[in-house]
Design a protein around this motif. Structure first.
Motif, PDB file in Angstrom:
ATOM      1  N   GLY A 150       0.799  -1.224   0.000  1.00 20.00           N
ATOM      2  CA  GLY A 150       0.000   0.000   0.000  1.00 20.00           C
ATOM      3  C   GLY A 150       0.831   1.273   0.000  1.00 20.00           C
ATOM      4  O   GLY A 150       0.276   2.367  -0.012  1.00 20.00           O
ATOM      5  N   LEU A 151       2.139   1.166   0.037  1.00 18.29           N
ATOM      6  CA  LEU A 151       3.008   2.353   0.103  1.00 18.29           C
ATOM      7  C   LEU A 151       3.565   2.629  -1.287  1.00 18.29           C
ATOM      8  O   LEU A 151       4.271   1.806  -1.859  1.00 18.29           O
ATOM      9  CB  LEU A 151       4.143   2.120   1.117  1.00 18.29           C
ATOM     10  N   MET A 152       3.255   3.790  -1.826  1.00 19.56           N
ATOM     11  CA  MET A 152       3.534   4.057  -3.239  1.00 19.56           C
ATOM     12  C   MET A 152       4.887   4.712  -3.494  1.00 19.56           C
ATOM     13  O   MET A 152       5.303   4.840  -4.631  1.00 19.56           O
ATOM     14  CB  MET A 152       2.439   4.951  -3.841  1.00 19.56           C
ATOM     15  N   HIS A 153       5.590   5.139  -2.449  1.00 22.29           N
ATOM     16  CA  HIS A 153       6.836   5.896  -2.675  1.00 22.29           C
ATOM     17  C   HIS A 153       8.086   5.190  -2.171  1.00 22.29           C
ATOM     18  O   HIS A 153       9.174   5.758  -2.184  1.00 22.29           O
ATOM     19  CB  HIS A 153       6.700   7.306  -2.084  1.00 22.29           C
ATOM     20  N   VAL A 154       7.917   3.960  -1.685  1.00 23.74           N
ATOM     21  CA  VAL A 154       9.082   3.135  -1.357  1.00 23.74           C
ATOM     22  C   VAL A 154       9.056   1.885  -2.230  1.00 23.74           C
ATOM     23  O   VAL A 154       7.999   1.296  -2.439  1.00 23.74           O
ATOM     24  CB  VAL A 154       9.122   2.706   0.133  1.00 23.74           C
ATOM     25  N   ASP A 155      10.210   1.533  -2.762  1.00 28.72           N
ATOM     26  CA  ASP A 155      10.345   0.294  -3.526  1.00 28.72           C
ATOM     27  C   ASP A 155      11.159  -0.666  -2.673  1.00 28.72           C
ATOM     28  O   ASP A 155      12.360  -0.468  -2.485  1.00 28.72           O
ATOM     29  CB  ASP A 155      11.073   0.571  -4.850  1.00 28.72           C
ATOM     30  N   VAL A 156      10.497  -1.694  -2.169  1.00 28.52           N
ATOM     31  CA  VAL A 156      11.207  -2.660  -1.317  1.00 28.52           C
ATOM     32  C   VAL A 156      11.910  -3.660  -2.232  1.00 28.52           C
ATOM     33  O   VAL A 156      11.278  -4.486  -2.882  1.00 28.52           O
ATOM     34  CB  VAL A 156      10.244  -3.381  -0.356  1.00 28.52           C
ATOM     35  N   LEU A 157      13.230  -3.545  -2.276  1.00 34.38           N
ATOM     36  CA  LEU A 157      14.014  -4.282  -3.277  1.00 34.38           C
ATOM     37  C   LEU A 157      14.652  -5.540  -2.721  1.00 34.38           C
ATOM     38  O   LEU A 157      15.194  -6.340  -3.478  1.00 34.38           O
ATOM     39  CB  LEU A 157      15.102  -3.362  -3.846  1.00 34.38           C
ATOM     40  N   GLY A 158      14.659  -5.701  -1.386  1.00 34.20           N
ATOM     41  CA  GLY A 158      15.293  -6.886  -0.843  1.00 34.20           C
ATOM     42  C   GLY A 158      15.537  -6.778   0.646  1.00 34.20           C
ATOM     43  O   GLY A 158      14.903  -5.981   1.341  1.00 34.20           O
ATOM     44  N   LEU A 159      16.498  -7.570   1.117  1.00 32.32           N
ATOM     45  CA  LEU A 159      16.773  -7.698   2.555  1.00 32.32           C
ATOM     46  C   LEU A 159      18.244  -7.404   2.852  1.00 32.32           C
ATOM     47  O   LEU A 159      19.108  -7.545   1.986  1.00 32.32           O
ATOM     48  CB  LEU A 159      16.446  -9.118   3.031  1.00 32.32           C
ATOM     49  N   MET A 160      18.495  -7.015   4.086  1.00 32.79           N
ATOM     50  CA  MET A 160      19.860  -6.721   4.539  1.00 32.79           C
ATOM     51  C   MET A 160      20.065  -7.369   5.905  1.00 32.79           C
ATOM     52  O   MET A 160      19.110  -7.489   6.669  1.00 32.79           O
ATOM     53  CB  MET A 160      20.014  -5.202   4.643  1.00 32.79           C
ATOM     54  N   THR A 161      21.284  -7.788   6.190  1.00 34.16           N
ATOM     55  CA  THR A 161      21.578  -8.237   7.549  1.00 34.16           C
ATOM     56  C   THR A 161      23.016  -7.932   7.948  1.00 34.16           C
ATOM     57  O   THR A 161      23.885  -7.712   7.102  1.00 34.16           O
ATOM     58  CB  THR A 161      21.296  -9.748   7.740  1.00 34.16           C
ATOM     59  N   MET A 162      23.224  -7.879   9.243  1.00 36.71           N
ATOM     60  CA  MET A 162      24.534  -7.686   9.889  1.00 36.71           C
ATOM     61  C   MET A 162      24.712  -8.818  10.873  1.00 36.71           C
ATOM     62  O   MET A 162      24.182  -8.739  11.971  1.00 36.71           O
ATOM     63  CB  MET A 162      24.494  -6.411  10.746  1.00 36.71           C
ATOM     64  N   PRO A 163      25.423  -9.867  10.533  1.00 35.77           N
ATOM     65  CA  PRO A 163      25.600 -10.967  11.488  1.00 35.77           C
ATOM     66  C   PRO A 163      26.545 -10.552  12.611  1.00 35.77           C
ATOM     67  O   PRO A 163      27.196  -9.519  12.511  1.00 35.77           O
ATOM     68  CB  PRO A 163      26.218 -12.073  10.630  1.00 35.77           C
ATOM     69  N   PRO A 164      26.625 -11.353  13.659  1.00 36.73           N
ATOM     70  CA  PRO A 164      27.585 -11.049  14.727  1.00 36.73           C
ATOM     71  C   PRO A 164      29.005 -11.104  14.173  1.00 36.73           C
ATOM     72  O   PRO A 164      29.249 -11.786  13.180  1.00 36.73           O
ATOM     73  CB  PRO A 164      27.391 -12.176  15.739  1.00 36.73           C
ATOM     74  N   TYR A 165      29.921 -10.383  14.814  1.00 33.73           N
ATOM     75  CA  TYR A 165      31.308 -10.472  14.378  1.00 33.73           C
ATOM     76  C   TYR A 165      31.900 -11.806  14.826  1.00 33.73           C
ATOM     77  O   TYR A 165      31.825 -12.182  15.984  1.00 33.73           O
ATOM     78  CB  TYR A 165      32.160  -9.329  14.950  1.00 33.73           C
ATOM     79  N   CYS A 166      32.486 -12.536  13.883  1.00 31.39           N
ATOM     80  CA  CYS A 166      33.222 -13.752  14.228  1.00 31.39           C
ATOM     81  C   CYS A 166      34.556 -13.700  13.520  1.00 31.39           C
ATOM     82  O   CYS A 166      34.627 -13.363  12.341  1.00 31.39           O
ATOM     83  CB  CYS A 166      32.487 -15.006  13.753  1.00 31.39           C
TER      84      CYS A 166
END
Ligand SMILES: *Cc1c(COP(=O)(O)O)cnc(C)c1O
Length: 226
Positions: A150-166
């Motif tokens: 329903g939101l016309m001005h955002v294009d959701v293009l995918g996902l992002m993540t930040m895993p823990p530092y190892c």
């Protein structure tokens, strides 16, 4: 002294190696040069070395820096975004990687509408469940996508993540894989293509590429320590 070009060449070789191992085209992976805490002069040097895509993690720092940098640069917001900075972020950035709630997505949509533009966004997911990390839980993503229709001005293009530092990047492979599998499941459930996966930093981007990253966010290995 080592120049940005030298470091870029090393990173480039690592990207190509990972793409080769994964049977992926080099063009499938875009390098976001994370210039946070580095001055405009270093951005200029990177730009002259051919780097056009940069990431910042703080709106205020970006607001100061961007006007002092070459105009041809594309800027991505990769850090935690507070609602009260959303308007400015929409102004400054071409894409926001760090949408961590439905409320923030709605705020960004509203500001983009006010500014008569569309902005690409990624949903940040806390796949590891670490309490210190930002991001929505994996279980929330499908519901947010359903609202996003329903939101016309955002294009959701995918996902992002930040895993823990190892120390050992193999230990975080499981989180990169979980993000990709979550993407596949959400794609099937919602019809959003979700083509972009933003994952992987200086010390773990090769593993991220092997698991399907389309954006890697590299700071230290391009600009040196902060
Ligand atoms: C700083 C930062 C990076 C880059 O980290 P390096 O380890 O310096 O490559 C990537 N993503 C986000 C969200 C960051 O804040």
């Amino acid at each position: 002294m080592e120049t940005f070009s030298d470091r870029l060449a090393v990173v480039e070789e690592r990207i190509e190696g990972a793409c080769g191992r994964a049977g992926r085209a080099r063009e499938a992976v875009r390098l976001v040069a994370v210039s946070k805490k580095h001055p405009p002069e270093q951005v200029q040097e990177a730009f002259e070395a051919g780097q056009l895509l940069f990431g910042e993690n703080r709106v205020q720092e970006a607001q100061q820096k961007i006007p002092l940098c070459p105009p041809g640069i594309r800027w991505h917001m990769i850090g935690h975004l507070q609602g009260n900075k959303a308007r400015l972020a929409v102004q400054l950035f071409e894409m926001i990687h760090s949408i961590d709630s439905l409320k923030l997505l709605r705020d960004v949509d509203r500001h983009a509408a006010d500014q008569m533009k569309n902005i690409g966004v990624l949903l940040e997911v806390n796949v590891s469940g670490e309490s210190v990390k930002h991001g929505m839980s994996p279980g929330e993503v499908e519901g947010v996508l359903n609202e996003a229709t329903g939101l016309m001005h955002v294009d959701v293009l995918g996902l992002m993540t930040m895993p823990p530092y190892c120390e050992d990047p193999e230990k975080v492979r499981v989180y990169f894989r979980q993000l990709r599998e979550l993407r596949d499941a959400c794609r099937a459930a919602t019809g959003f293509p979700l083509e972009e996966l933003s994952m992987g930093m200086s010390h773990d981007f090769e593993v991220a590429i092997e698991e399907g990253a389309t954006y890697i966010r590299v700071g230290t290995d391009l600009f040196g320590g902060r």
